[in-house]
Scaffold this motif. Structure first.
Motif, PDB file in Angstrom:
ATOM      1  N   LEU A 154       0.827  -1.207   0.000  1.00 60.43           N
ATOM      2  CA  LEU A 154       0.000   0.000   0.000  1.00 60.43           C
ATOM      3  C   LEU A 154       0.865   1.262   0.000  1.00 60.43           C
ATOM      4  O   LEU A 154       0.532   2.249  -0.659  1.00 60.43           O
ATOM      5  N   MET A 155       1.996   1.193   0.723  1.00 58.23           N
ATOM      6  CA  MET A 155       2.889   2.356   0.768  1.00 58.23           C
ATOM      7  C   MET A 155       3.408   2.695  -0.615  1.00 58.23           C
ATOM      8  O   MET A 155       3.586   3.865  -0.952  1.00 58.23           O
ATOM      9  N   GLU A 156       3.642   1.661  -1.382  1.00 52.59           N
ATOM     10  CA  GLU A 156       4.163   1.891  -2.734  1.00 52.59           C
ATOM     11  C   GLU A 156       3.181   2.726  -3.545  1.00 52.59           C
ATOM     12  O   GLU A 156       3.537   3.749  -4.122  1.00 52.59           O
ATOM     13  N   SER A 199       1.120   7.965  -5.581  1.00 49.88           N
ATOM     14  CA  SER A 199       0.005   8.895  -5.712  1.00 49.88           C
ATOM     15  C   SER A 199       0.345  10.223  -5.038  1.00 49.88           C
ATOM     16  O   SER A 199      -0.055  11.285  -5.496  1.00 49.88           O
ATOM     17  N   TYR A 200       1.125  10.162  -3.946  1.00 48.86           N
ATOM     18  CA  TYR A 200       1.445  11.404  -3.243  1.00 48.86           C
ATOM     19  C   TYR A 200       2.464  12.226  -4.030  1.00 48.86           C
ATOM     20  O   TYR A 200       2.361  13.438  -4.090  1.00 48.86           O
ATOM     21  N   GLU A 201       3.415  11.540  -4.636  1.00 41.29           N
ATOM     22  CA  GLU A 201       4.370  12.241  -5.501  1.00 41.29           C
ATOM     23  C   GLU A 201       3.640  12.908  -6.647  1.00 41.29           C
ATOM     24  O   GLU A 201       4.030  13.966  -7.117  1.00 41.29           O
ATOM     25  N   ASN A 202       2.570  12.254  -7.091  1.00 44.34           N
ATOM     26  CA  ASN A 202       1.689  12.820  -8.111  1.00 44.34           C
ATOM     27  C   ASN A 202       2.465  13.268  -9.339  1.00 44.34           C
ATOM     28  O   ASN A 202       2.241  14.356  -9.868  1.00 44.34           O
ATOM     29  N   THR A 203       3.411  12.448  -9.773  1.00 49.15           N
ATOM     30  CA  THR A 203       4.125  12.779 -11.001  1.00 49.15           C
ATOM     31  C   THR A 203       3.273  12.340 -12.180  1.00 49.15           C
ATOM     32  O   THR A 203       2.154  11.841 -12.010  1.00 49.15           O
ATOM     33  N   GLU A 204       3.846  12.509 -13.344  1.00 50.82           N
ATOM     34  CA  GLU A 204       3.134  12.221 -14.586  1.00 50.82           C
ATOM     35  C   GLU A 204       2.533  10.816 -14.588  1.00 50.82           C
ATOM     36  O   GLU A 204       1.441  10.594 -15.072  1.00 50.82           O
ATOM     37  N   ARG A 205       3.245   9.861 -13.994  1.00 51.37           N
ATOM     38  CA  ARG A 205       2.799   8.478 -14.112  1.00 51.37           C
ATOM     39  C   ARG A 205       1.537   8.195 -13.298  1.00 51.37           C
ATOM     40  O   ARG A 205       0.813   7.253 -13.574  1.00 51.37           O
ATOM     41  N   TRP A 206       1.292   9.000 -12.277  1.00 56.09           N
ATOM     42  CA  TRP A 206       0.111   8.744 -11.464  1.00 56.09           C
ATOM     43  C   TRP A 206      -1.163   8.909 -12.292  1.00 56.09           C
ATOM     44  O   TRP A 206      -2.160   8.210 -12.073  1.00 56.09           O
ATOM     45  N   ALA A 207      -1.121   9.824 -13.262  1.00 56.48           N
ATOM     46  CA  ALA A 207      -2.300  10.063 -14.101  1.00 56.48           C
ATOM     47  C   ALA A 207      -2.778   8.771 -14.751  1.00 56.48           C
ATOM     48  O   ALA A 207      -3.974   8.483 -14.789  1.00 56.48           O
ATOM     49  N   ILE A 208      -1.810   7.977 -15.221  1.00 63.14           N
ATOM     50  CA  ILE A 208      -2.202   6.739 -15.910  1.00 63.14           C
ATOM     51  C   ILE A 208      -2.409   5.605 -14.911  1.00 63.14           C
ATOM     52  O   ILE A 208      -3.311   4.784 -15.063  1.00 63.14           O
ATOM     53  N   LEU A 209      -1.608   5.595 -13.840  1.00 61.46           N
ATOM     54  CA  LEU A 209      -1.749   4.500 -12.867  1.00 61.46           C
ATOM     55  C   LEU A 209      -3.066   4.588 -12.109  1.00 61.46           C
ATOM     56  O   LEU A 209      -3.658   3.570 -11.744  1.00 61.46           O
TER      57      LEU A 209
END
Lengths: 423, 385, 252
Positions: free
Chosen positions: B248-250, B255-265
């Protein structure tokens, strides 16, 4: 010691297996692995042996030079043969002959000659993502515009794929054109070899190279002192060697320089009021974009146009009355009221004074058309009994004329002393 | 930015790593987990675990023998598999596979050989003919057995077991590293992956031991060593907490870093993986066993039957949790297009070469192997009653 | 006396084992014919680079078709393909590449909204200087040739698919028929003979340029010095060698 023997045995067994593994690795490792890095060096040469399938345009040109020459000089110059005719490796092998040719049938060697409609549309179908300056059509609209009912009609019915531009109608203004440079801009010295084949050289020319007559006539007319070819024939560079030329004869373009505006110099270049210059602008029809050239074409250069040097039609004498009733201001663009009265006043023109009898021959020689506005074409015959002024070569045959029509005809203008100058 | 177009690169319509690659970390996870449990007994002297120590070791070997099967089945050119040891490219995380795997295999086999040596000598003495010869070969021609040899063997086993723990961690941690080091894949690329894999390996190892131990004893109607089971259940509880928290931490850190990849993940978790990740892996198979194991570990349940059943069900659920975790990592990561604009589809066929039936068989075979081994050397003593 | 015999015996044993080993090495060693090939030193003079001019691409798909026949690319996989980006007035991005554009593009993708910006982007292997696919290949079947082209050794690849996972650009695939990884070779067989790669050869708009980056006078260097270009996913540190002129931020 004896009690540890089994441990020693099993560890020696493990060591033995490892040694076997190392030896097996040495033997079974691919030959050239690690020669130049962590890979099999022979793989590089194996890849190089792969067969070439797509043929280069120069290979095609070896046999089909005639088509190549056409192709190189037109808009499709950058479209390689393979795009429409297929890879062509079997075709080349078959026609080269030799052992490899025997396994190829004629059918396999044949290349598609006519390309399908969709083939052209791969490039020329109208899409938003295509660069807007790239020629593209919406097939339905295109056929509707041309009144072609059958949507399966092939493009090549009208367009030659090797010469797509020159097949086009005169309506099209833009055409692919070589870029305009001078040799010296690239070549500091004399080029080492002359380019016998035009196609071998990147298309770089001056206007004069291809259009000498037009350039010559342009240099004789007033515009040449102030503008150059490229001023009107706008040039859009497409890449390093070619671009598009626009034949710019549009009235709006002329007016950029010649329209009167408060911010412009009054005298230079000559200015006109627009559209009062032509009177009611309603008379300009939509198809008549090059209206300036109707009157002023001769100020620029020889043009192969339907535009007339004299704007007035041949029956103008009889029709100008009705025109002037409605559009008198148009006439006034060129003519003063004197011009009307020169014919239409009941009194004689001012020029026709006492001395006119003496002066009219020199005036008539220069401005024959002015005379003809009132006098009929054969008016000279009434007095002179001859077509005036004397036609070319009259000197040689004036003796016959004099004997035929009597010396008195000559004496109307010339005195006795005139003959004595020579005889 | 709108990913409405759902665009994937044209080469991504078929995913490369199928359910076989889901099975591989699943099986090695059980290998590493089971081995670590046996080492608890040998190295840390947890006498309570004595009952399962050898069983854990042998099941570790059984799984280890079949860990490579899904890999070989997946390889495009399985006959070239040995190139991985002949021409290893050490800049690749995968190149160490052959060596780590062989090294680990040697340790496990050696340990089993040493701990079963006494039994084999016993069998050797009792048997005749060809069977006797086979036992002699297995004993490497040395049937010497006395106090001294037993002492040496025990010492060596302890040494091997303590050496085996880091190797087991490496064997499985490196599988996590294989995924975690792929920078091209937004769902995999995290340094946590390596640790998550180790802990989930221990969870699956413990769970499979509890599962088998209870299952075998119920089938044979034998009494269960309650101390041992309780201890394993507690360990399982502890390790599953760590494993699930890390998982869950991963996601939380991404999600907290909220970089570009979170949009797709985010779309991946909310879409393609909603069932297998949110509902099954986290919801059903993590939270429910957590509650069950909390109860069995903290409360003093008098009714051991109910307690053992709860533990057993929790272990089955955690086995499935780890399987789903592997699926969600391996398959989930590949569902995301590298264009970051869409997702591809995957579900294994039933009868494919890399389909569900084959996967099921591959999972089943180690258990059959264990059964056969049990026939020769019973794990939990001869049938005494 | 006895000692010496023993020593001799050991010596004999050692030599004979060594002899057997060496002999078997030669016996098993595969002999391959030498092929006429540019030598290692020759290849070092090259560093093949590639330019894609997205402003010139018209999305005709000639390159995709040419690549397919040149390299026998299996159905459904692509060594090069053309993507289309359409950005509408409400900032929605539509991206598509139907069948990798092997049959071109039929009609605008965004039908409902007004397209304000649209363009094509051809994609192919970037032949990265720091290629992750080479890094992760466990057996050294993915390698960088001396002239800096990223290649796959089809006779050595085990088909594990790790390189396919590692490539951030999705240019690799597993050739199911051969069971090995496959990718753009920059038409290695063509460029070695001075011919342009099939895609460059077939491009009707000169939107694709290739050349030797080590040659300061090559066309590719001239263009790179004149034009502004971008790289795909530069943040991943792959150091790609395929330069995109007129790259939009939406292209990944």
């Amino acid at each position: 010691m004896r009690d540890r023997k089994h441990i020693v045995t099993i560890f020696s067994l493990i060591v033995f297996v490892i040694i076997i593994g190392v030896i097996a690795r040495l033997i079974l490792k691919p030959d050239s692995f690690g020669e130049h890095g962590q890979y099999r060096w022979n793989a590089v040469s194996e890849l190089q042996k792969q067969e070439i399938v797509n043929q280069n345009i120069s290979t095609c040109a070896k046999c089909h030079d005639d088509i190549y020459q056409l192709h190189e000089k037109d808009a499709h110059f950058s479209v390689p043969c393979v795009d429409c005719h297929g890879a062509g490796n079997l075709h080349v092998l078959f026609h080269e002959g030799g052992d490899s040719a025997k396994q190829i049938t004629k059918e396999q060697a044949a290349l598609p000659k006519e390309y399908k409609l969709e083939g052209c549309l791969f490039c020329h179908k109208k899409l938003k993502a295509r660069p807007s300056d790239f020629p593209q059509i919406n097939q339905e609209d295109h056929y509707k515009f041309l009144n072609v009912p059958d949507l399966k009609t092939k493009c090549i019915e009208c367009h030659s794929p090797h010469q797509p531009v020159f097949m086009l109608t005169a309506v099209r203004e833009a055409r692919i054109h070589p870029i305009v440079y001078r040799c010296t801009e690239c070549h500091d010295k004399k080029p080492e070899q002359s380019f016998k084949e035009v196609a071998g050289h990147p298309a770089i020319f001056e206007c004069n190279d291809c259009h000498p007559k037009i350039v010559k006539s342009f240099n004789e007319r007033p515009h040449h002192k102030y503008i150059e070819c490229r001023t009107c024939h706008l040039y859009h560079k497409e890449n390093e060697t070619t671009g598009r030329i626009y034949k710019n004869g549009n009235a709006r373009f002329c007016l950029l320089c010649h329209e009167k505006k408060p911010f412009k110099d009054e005298n230079y270049p000559p200015k006109i009021e627009w559209p009062s210059h032509v009177g009611n602008s309603n008379i300009i029809t939509k198809s008549d974009e090059k209206i300036c050239l109707n009157c002023h074409a001769d100020r620029i250069h020889d043009m192969d146009v339907k535009i007339r040097a004299n704007p007035h039609s041949s029956d103008w004498v009889s029709t100008h009355k009705n025109f002037a009733k409605v559009q008198l201001t148009v006439c006034q663009g060129c003519h003063t009221s004197n011009d009307c009265s020169s014919c239409h006043s009941k009194t004689k023109p001012v020029s026709h004074n006492q001395n006119w009898r003496k002066q009219h021959p020199s005036f008539g020689a220069k401005n024959q058309s002015t005379c003809e506005m009132c006098h009929k074409k054969d008016a000279c015959m009434n007095c002179h009994k001859l077509s005036m002024p004397h036609p070319k070569g009259f000197e040689d045959n004036h003796k016959e004329v004099a004997t035929q029509k009597g010396k008195a005809v000559c004496m109307n203008c010339h005195k006795e002393e005139f003959c004595k100058q020579c005889h | 930015m709108d990913t409405l177009s759902n665009y994937i690169f044209p080469n991504e319509f078929h995913i490369t790593w199928t359910v076989m690659i889901v099975l591989y970390p699943y099986i090695t996870g059980m290998v590493a987990g089971a081995f670590i449990v046996s080492s608890f007994y040998h190295v840390f002297n947890m006498e309570k675990l004595k009952t399962v120590a050898r069983f854990a070791l042998v099941s570790s070997l059984a799984f280890l023998l079949f860990a490579t099967v899904p890999l070989l089945n997946h390889l495009g050119r399985p006959e070239r598999a040995f190139y991985i040891m002949m021409t290893p490219n050490f800049s690749s995380a995968m190149s160490g596979f052959g060596f780590i795997y062989s090294f680990y295999m040697i340790i496990v086999v050696l340990e089993i050989w040493l701990s079963y040596r006494v039994e084999i000598i016993d069998k050797y003495n009792k048997s005749n003919g060809i069977v006797k010869f086979i036992y002699l070969v297995v004993l490497l021609g040395n049937a010497n057995d006395n106090e001294n040899t037993r002492r040496f063997d025990k010492r060596l086993v302890i040494a091997l077991a303590s050496f085996g723990i880091p190797v087991a961690c490496i064997l499985h941690g490196y599988v996590g590293f294989l995924f975690g080091s792929i920078k091209a894949n937004p769902w995999w690329s995290t340094p946590l992956m390596f640790i998550i894999f180790i802990f989930s390996a221990i969870v699956s190892g413990l769970a499979v031991l509890i599962f088998l131990y209870q299952f075998v004893h119920w089938m044979r109607k034998r009494s269960i060593d309650q101390d041992c089971l309780d201890l394993m259940a507690k360990w399982l509880w502890g390790f599953m907490i760590i494993a699930v928290t890390l998982e869950l931490m991963e996601v939380l850190s991404i999600s907290y870093e909220n970089t570009e990849r979170w949009a797709i993940l985010r779309q991946l978790i909310d879409g393609k993986l909603k069932l297998s990740y949110v509902y099954l892996q986290i919801g059903l198979f993590s939270i429910v066993p957590f509650i069950m194991l909390t109860i069995t570990s903290l409360s003093k349940m008098k009714n051991t039957k109910v307690k053992n059943l709860t533990i057993w069900i929790a272990s089955v659920m955690l086995l499935l949790q780890v399987l789903f975790m592997r699926w969600n990592v391996v398959i989930g990561g590949q569902l995301v297009s590298k264009s970051m604009r869409g997702f591809t589809e995957y579900f294994p066929g039933l009868w494919d070469k890399e389909g569900l039936i084959v996967s099921f068989l591959i999972i089943l075979v180690p258990f059959v192997l264990l059964y056969l081994f049990d026939k020769v050397f019973p794990f939990f003593g001869e049938k005494s009653h | 006396m006895e000692k010496i015999e023993r020593r001799q015996f050991i010596k004999l044993g050692l030599f004979s084992t060594a002899g057997i080993l060496v002999g078997s090495f030669f016996a098993f060693a595969k002999t391959e014919k030498d092929i006429e090939v540019n030598s290692y030193e020759d290849l070092l003079k090259f560093d093949w680079g590639y330019i894609v001019d997205t402003t010139r691409c018209i999305g005709c798909g000639s390159c995709v078709r040419a690549c397919k026949v040149e390299n026998e690319v299996p159905e459904g996989y692509f060594r090069t393909w053309v993507e289309r980006f359409e950005i509408t007035k409400d900032e929605t991005v539509y991206v598509d590449s139907p069948k990798g554009a092997i049959e071109g593009f039929n009609r605008d993708n965004a039908q409902t909204a007004e397209i304000v910006k649209a363009f094509f982007v051809p994609k192919l292997c970037n032949h990265c200087y720091d290629a992750p696919c080479i890094q992760v290949c466990p057996v050294g079947a993915s390698y960088r040739s001396p002239d800096k082209v990223v290649l796959v050794d089809k006779e050595h690849c085990v088909g594990c698919g790790y390189c396919v996972q590692a490539c951030p650009y999705g240019v690799r695939y597993i050739n199911e028929e051969k069971g090995v990884a496959d990718k753009c070779t920059l038409c290695y067989h063509r460029i070695q003979k001075g011919l342009a790669p099939a895609c460059v050869n077939s491009c009707p708009r000169n939107a694709r340029i290739y050349g030797n980056l080590k040659d300061p006078n090559s066309e590719i260097n001239k263009v790179l010095h004149q034009r502004r270009y971008g790289l795909l996913k530069p943040d991943l540190g792959t150091n790609p060698k395929c330069f995109y002129i007129g790259l939009d931020k939406e292209v990944k």
